[in-house]
Scaffold this active site. Structure first.
Site, PDB file in Angstrom:
ATOM      1  N   LYS A   1      12.619 -38.276  80.931  1.00  0.00           N
ATOM      2  CA  LYS A   1      11.553 -38.275  81.940  1.00  0.00           C
ATOM      3  C   LYS A   1      10.631 -39.487  81.803  1.00  0.00           C
ATOM      4  O   LYS A   1       9.975 -39.874  82.765  1.00  0.00           O
ATOM      5  CB  LYS A   1      10.804 -36.965  81.887  1.00  0.00           C
TER       6      LYS A   1
HETATM    7  C1  LIG Z   1      14.108 -32.210  82.644  1.00  0.00           C
HETATM    8  C2  LIG Z   1      15.267 -32.154  81.715  1.00  0.00           C
HETATM    9  C3  LIG Z   1      16.570 -31.822  82.159  1.00  0.00           C
HETATM   10  C4  LIG Z   1      16.862 -31.387  83.587  1.00  0.00           C
HETATM   11  O1  LIG Z   1      16.705 -32.430  84.517  1.00  0.00           O
HETATM   12  P1  LIG Z   1      16.581 -32.105  86.090  1.00  0.00           P
HETATM   13  O2  LIG Z   1      16.283 -33.406  86.734  1.00  0.00           O
HETATM   14  O3  LIG Z   1      15.428 -31.124  86.203  1.00  0.00           O
HETATM   15  O4  LIG Z   1      17.865 -31.505  86.535  1.00  0.00           O
HETATM   16  C5  LIG Z   1      17.615 -31.875  81.243  1.00  0.00           C
HETATM   17  N1  LIG Z   1      17.395 -32.213  79.953  1.00  0.00           N
HETATM   18  C6  LIG Z   1      16.156 -32.519  79.486  1.00  0.00           C
HETATM   19  C7  LIG Z   1      15.996 -32.860  78.047  1.00  0.00           C
HETATM   20  C8  LIG Z   1      15.056 -32.517  80.340  1.00  0.00           C
HETATM   21  O5  LIG Z   1      13.827 -32.818  79.864  1.00  0.00           O
END
Ligand SMILES: *Cc1c(COP(=O)(O)O)cnc(C)c1O
Length: 465
Positions: free
Chosen positions: A112
């Site tokens: 993120k």
């Molecule tokens: C947010 C997240 C996901 C999922 O991603 P999306 O875009 O919500 O499908 C998977 N793995 C980790 C470690 C995350 O922080």
């Protein structure tokens, strides 16, 4: 580039407007009015560019006149300077078929950071002449909150108020939020669940009186700018593995379907992606949708992959819009029906269109653990539980695909050390860039699960600077 709502009844906005709006006024999500397409020669040319230059090249057509290219370039370089690896998102080979794309070299150890480090800077740039500060209000079950706080800390003209459920995020996740020393960051522990915290945020964002006093916005993955930033690493990895001559497949650990949708966007732009494997844990709404057309809500089960424990995938609406041939009326009817009944059945032609590129795969806990052990044994690669869900799906689908399969490594194993140690016997050390998380003092308020308490906090703490 103009941006339209998936439900067709909100104002058309430029990139700046869509970035600051978050959700569209008609309840829909913003998408670009058309997909820019690159020719094979243009994809080929990306092989000579570093990550930042690749990002500028791919983002430019979406941003259009909303930002001059030299400014975009500066913001991208500043955002990526917070990453600890010179390749930003390095590829790691596991065997002759499988690769990891490590997306966790940012400051908070999850993918993120890639989008939020840029989004924070875009917010600051787009509001720099406004007298009133932009206040980002959010609720987090872990990774989004820490990445958003780190991205916004210290930026001029921005404040962030982040709620998390008291006692329900991991120590590492909480400390990544509460040890950030910046006057524009407020952490709040809510005496309740994540859903309580989320409901408080929604109430405040929808409150006309609060909106009149403060300039409020959100940072969850309904924000279009986040998704477009994530298309970059698909292209960056694919051209390094031989695209556009050789199609590449990706396996994506999926929750809200933001990351996987970003891969779909890259394909819409002409990047030859053979398959996008959407890997879920037992909270499998997206697997059911893509395998059988059954998009229906069920209860959330708590798992060792908490960032994928969701029962409604916000970005499914963007996919439906695309599959329907960009029909805002059909999308509105389908999504309003889902909000009422908790069920949505993909018509056969839409399901067939989805399956031309997607595969859904539900991964049980034991398969996740087996994939984690395999990566460690086969290649000495320690992967986090979310990545292991993706890898398990990639390995299960490998026989029916040809060419390289890239699993997105969405978090660093040190973010979930207990699970990794229980499965592999190895305790993953916290990388130095995480800082002395366990030595710094924590700063956090506690409040009851009551939207009025959050409103009072906004009024008291966020006097215009
Ligand atoms: C947010 C997240 C996901 C999922 O991603 P999306 O875009 O919500 O499908 C998977 N793995 C980790 C470690 C995350 O922080």
């Amino acid at each position: 580039m103009e941006h339209v709502s998936t439900r067709g009844e909100a104002p058309v906005l430029d990139f700046r407007g869509a970035t600051l709006a978050g959700l569209a006024a008609d309840g829909g999500l913003y998408v670009p009015a058309r997909w820019p397409r690159l020719e094979p020669s243009e994809w080929r040319a990306l092989a000579h560019l570093d990550y930042a230059a690749t990002a500028v090249r791919l983002l430019e057509p979406f941003i259009g006149s909303a930002l001059e290219t030299p400014i975009l370039e500066r913001l991208v370089r500043e955002a990526l300077a917070t990453f600890a690896h010179a390749a930003v998102t390095p590829l790691v080979q596991l065997d002759h078929r499988h690769w990891l794309l490590e997306l966790h070299h940012g400051p908070t150890l999850a993918f993120k950071d890639i989008a939020l480090q840029l989004l924070g800077r875009l917010f600051a740039q787009f509001t720099r002449e406004d007298p009133q500060p932009l206040v980002i209000v959010g609720a987090t079950s872990g990774d989004t909150g820490s990445a958003a706080i780190r991205a916004v800390a210290g930026l001029p003209g921005l404040r962030i108020v982040m709620l998390h459920p008291l006692g329900r995020v991991s120590d590492v996740q909480r400390r990544q939020m509460t040890t950030v020393e910046a006057a524009n960051v407020v952490n709040v522990a809510v005496e309740g669940t994540f859903d309580d915290a989320q409901a408080m945020v929604k109430r405040v964002l929808a409150d006309p009186a609060a909106r009149a006093r403060h300039r409020l916005t959100a940072v969850n993955s309904i924000n279009w700018a986040r998704l477009v930033a994530q298309t970059v690493y698909y292209a960056y990895a694919a051209v390094r593995l031989g695209a556009p001559e050789r199609p590449v497949s990706f396996a994506v650990p999926t929750g809200n379907f933001g990351d996987a949708f970003a891969g779909f966007v890259a394909a819409r732009m002409g990047l030859p992606i053979a398959r996008l494997i959407v890997a879920t844990n037992v909270n499998d709404i997206m697997t059911r949708a893509l395998e059988r057309g059954d998009y229906s809500r069920r209860d959330v089960a708590a798992t060792e992959t908490p960032s994928m424990d969701i029962q409604v995938a916000s970005n499914f609406e963007r996919l439906f819009f695309e599959l329907s041939g960009r029909d805002p009326r059909a999308t509105r009817v389908a999504m309003e029906g889902f909000a009422r009944t908790g069920r949505l059945s993909l018509p056969p032609d839409l399901l067939a269109a989805a399956r031309a590129i997607f595969r859904g795969r539900r991964v049980e806990r034991d398969e996740m653990a087996e994939a984690m052990r395999w990566a460690w044994r086969a290649a000495g690669a320690l992967v986090d539980p979310h990545t292991a869900v993706g890898l398990a799906a990639a390995r299960a689908e490998a026989a029916s695909l040809s060419g390289p399969i890239v699993t997105l490594a969405t978090a660093h194993p040190a973010k979930f050390p207990e699970t990794v140690e229980a499965i592999t016997g190895v305790f993953p050390a916290l990388p130095a860039r995480a800082g002395p998380l366990f030595e710094r003092p924590e700063r956090c308020l506690t409040m009851p699960a009551d939207a009025r308490a959050l409103l009072r906090l906004l009024d008291e703490q966020l006097q215009p600077a």
